[in-house]
Enzyme design. Structure first.
Site, PDB file in Angstrom:
ATOM      1  N   CYS A 127       0.543  44.129  56.282  1.00 48.42           N
ATOM      2  CA  CYS A 127      -0.271  45.044  55.476  1.00 48.42           C
ATOM      3  C   CYS A 127       0.535  46.051  54.671  1.00 48.42           C
ATOM      4  O   CYS A 127       0.502  46.054  53.441  1.00 48.42           O
ATOM      5  CB  CYS A 127      -1.254  45.783  56.380  1.00 48.42           C
ATOM      6  SG  CYS A 127      -2.490  44.711  57.150  1.00 48.42           S
TER       7      CYS A 127
ATOM      8  N   HIS B 105      -2.798  51.799  53.585  1.00 51.68           N
ATOM      9  CA  HIS B 105      -1.778  51.834  54.628  1.00 51.68           C
ATOM     10  C   HIS B 105      -0.548  52.630  54.206  1.00 51.68           C
ATOM     11  O   HIS B 105       0.590  52.250  54.510  1.00 51.68           O
ATOM     12  CB  HIS B 105      -1.373  50.426  55.057  1.00 51.68           C
ATOM     13  CG  HIS B 105      -1.115  50.313  56.540  1.00 51.68           C
ATOM     14  ND1 HIS B 105      -1.573  49.277  57.307  1.00 51.68           N
ATOM     15  CD2 HIS B 105      -0.443  51.121  57.386  1.00 51.68           C
ATOM     16  CE1 HIS B 105      -1.203  49.442  58.558  1.00 51.68           C
ATOM     17  NE2 HIS B 105      -0.514  50.562  58.631  1.00 51.68           N
TER      18      HIS B 105
END
Length: 541
Positions: free
Chosen positions: A65, A115
């Protein structure tokens, strides 16, 4: 870098809005736009593909991610920006596409997951509409000093073994918040009137990322559908070294998944893909209702894929197609004719593409690793057909690098034997041609290995990663061992005093301002704002 073609083509026309929709962990090979026989129901994404430019071989630049998203945002490979794993800090002085678009006069907004790690949770976005779903701290740092030690936060098989329908989940809570904030942003934007800046709104959903659970409504859509089991089974003893480490990382070693559990997980994943598709449909309807559809470029993509049991692997973290290949559609029918692009491209190419789409000066981009995709949109001439990738997250003990070019995919590492696949004849990546004695395969593998060693200083990158891990673990241990812990999480504000009827604004003024489209006292609609935002003459048409 960008091709520098955008500004000359549409400098006098209204700048187009940009809606960038990102799905999390959506495996491109499974989608109907790439496999007509796919049982996954995604009519809205299919419609975007039918009327847009589809990149059939789009890849992430790191199958995890945070590193993948860092590359998307900055146009740079993870090793260039220290984006090694899901606890790597993205420095504030690295320009992102949000910075570049703000320079071009855009209002930049982020709704959803990106993220970001570290105290800067904006990275050029003017508005962040919701917090992230995952930690923005150093807690998920990989530890190459103890490669055989499973960390508490690693994936395990609970997501697969507990797969099935649910009434509610954390992921659903999050994505519904994302959609509410994104929808409200578009409504608020159009109500500002004709003199507002163009927007770039990034809507980043956390589905179809595990855990593999979805509401009964979506689960039931696949009640009478034959859920296919994974096509490729690799016995434990025959797995390559990196895959062996991944099996142990996710607690799958000597812990096989029963077929029924695999089917339930895949069924829930299919339902989650349909859920994402419904959110895409909602955004498209809002654009149309707000008369923004004629002047808004829509980009749909993902951060990485999901193995979903193929090769007996789950989740991501490898360079196999299911893990690394992502959907990528650029849809703007007023200017870009529908077609499919077969050359290999990557999501790292989006930064330069955004600048070109905005009519910006691509030559002003600080040197990046990505290359603009704009020429694919406006012409049929061949492109670079090349992707570089880097993976240094969990399941590794040294950097694992990938080169994708033509029909070949090459994966190499200091720790593991190389892999070479001919994807034209072996799309399931079953035969590792790096071990072949055929002269062509020996030559191709040698050329790729030479190129990899010229591009990457493997030992230096390994040492950089190791030093970063040690620094971050020391800081994390200190921050969490004694004293008060201060989180880097972003907390958005929402001032209801100016949003609802709270005696701050005269009632008629608030009601008039909050209504779209505006009407006069005779009930006649005034659409100057809508006409401006929906200009058919966008981008020089």
């Amino acid at each position: 870098m960008g091709q520098g073609v955008g500004r000359a083509r549409h400098s006098t026309a209204p700048k187009p809005n940009i809606l960038y929709i990102m799905a999390d962990q959506m495996a491109a090979p499974l989608l109907k736009m790439h496999d007509p026989n796919s049982p996954i129901r995604t009519p809205n994404i299919d419609s975007l593909a039918k009327t847009g430019v589809v990149f059939s071989n789009a890849y992430c630049n790191s199958p995890l991610c945070a590193p993948s998203r860092f590359s998307v945002c900055t146009g740079q490979l993870p090793s260039k920006i220290g984006g090694y794993d899901n606890a790597s800090v993205l420095a504030s002085d690295i320009p992102t596409y949000a910075h570049y678009l703000r320079q071009e006069g855009y209002e930049t907004a982020l709704a959803g997951k990106m993220h970001f790690i570290g105290p800067d949770q904006l990275h050029g976005f003017e508005h962040r509409l919701i917090s992230d779903i995952y930690p923005g701290d150093l807690g998920w740092t990989v530890n190459w000093d103890k490669p055989d030690e499973r960390q508490e936060w690693y994936h395990n098989m609970s997501s697969v073994m507990q797969a099935g329908p649910c009434v509610r989940s954390n992921q659903l809570d999050y994505d519904e918040d994302v959609m509410h904030k994104a929808s409200q942003y578009l409504y608020d934007y159009v109500r500002q009137g004709p003199d507002t800046r163009p927007f770039c709104l990034t809507v980043s959903l956390t589905h179809p990322h595990d855990p593999y659970t979805m509401t009964q409504e979506y689960w039931d859509q696949y009640e009478d559908v034959e859920i296919p089991l994974p096509k490729v089974h690799i016995p434990q003893g025959e797995q390559d070294p990196h895959s062996t480490r991944l099996l142990k990382t996710i607690d799958l070693w000597d812990n096989p998944v029963p077929d029924e559990a695999a089917k339930r997980a895949r069924r829930a994943y299919f339902g989650a893909c349909t859920f994402v598709d419904d959110q895409v449909g909602k955004l498209l309807r809002i654009l149309k209702n707000c008369r923004l559809d004629k002047n808004t470029i829509i980009i749909f993509s993902g951060d990485h894929g999901d193995m979903l049991g193929e090769r007996d692997l789950w989740y991501k973290m490898s360079w196999f197609e299911m893990s690394s290949r992502v959907p990528l559609i650029i849809n703007y029918p007023p200017l870009f004719a529908p077609k499919r692009v077969s050359e290999s491209v990557s999501t790292m190419d989006l930064l330069s593409t955004f600048v070109d789409l905005a009519g910006g000066d691509a030559e002003a981009i600080i040197p990046v690793d990505g290359h603009s995709l704009y020429h694919y949109l406006i012409s049929d001439r061949p492109g670079r057909d090349e992707v570089f990738g880097e993976y240094m997250g969990e399941g590794t003990i040294s950097p694992v690098m990938m080169i994708r070019r033509g029909k070949w995919k090459y994966v190499t590492s200091l720790a593991d034997p190389p892999q070479l696949f001919d994807l034209s004849s072996d799309p399931l990546e079953i035969v590792n041609l790096a071990a072949s004695s055929k002269p062509e395969h020996v030559r191709v593998a040698a050329e790729f290995e030479k190129e990899a060693n010229q591009k990457w200083d493997f030992k230096a990158i390994h040492l950089d990663v190791l030093a970063s891990q040690r620094r971050r673990r020391l800081c994390w241990n200190a921050l969490t061992k004694v004293g008060r812990f201060e989180s880097w999480d972003f907390q958005p504000t929402d001032d209801h005093k100016t949003k609802y009827i709270r005696s701050q604004i005269p009632l008629d003024d608030l009601e008039r301002r909050a209504r779209f489209p505006v009407v006069d006292y005779l009930g006649r609609e005034h659409t100057a704002a809508a006409t401006h935002h929906g200009a058919a003459g966008a981008m020089g048409e």
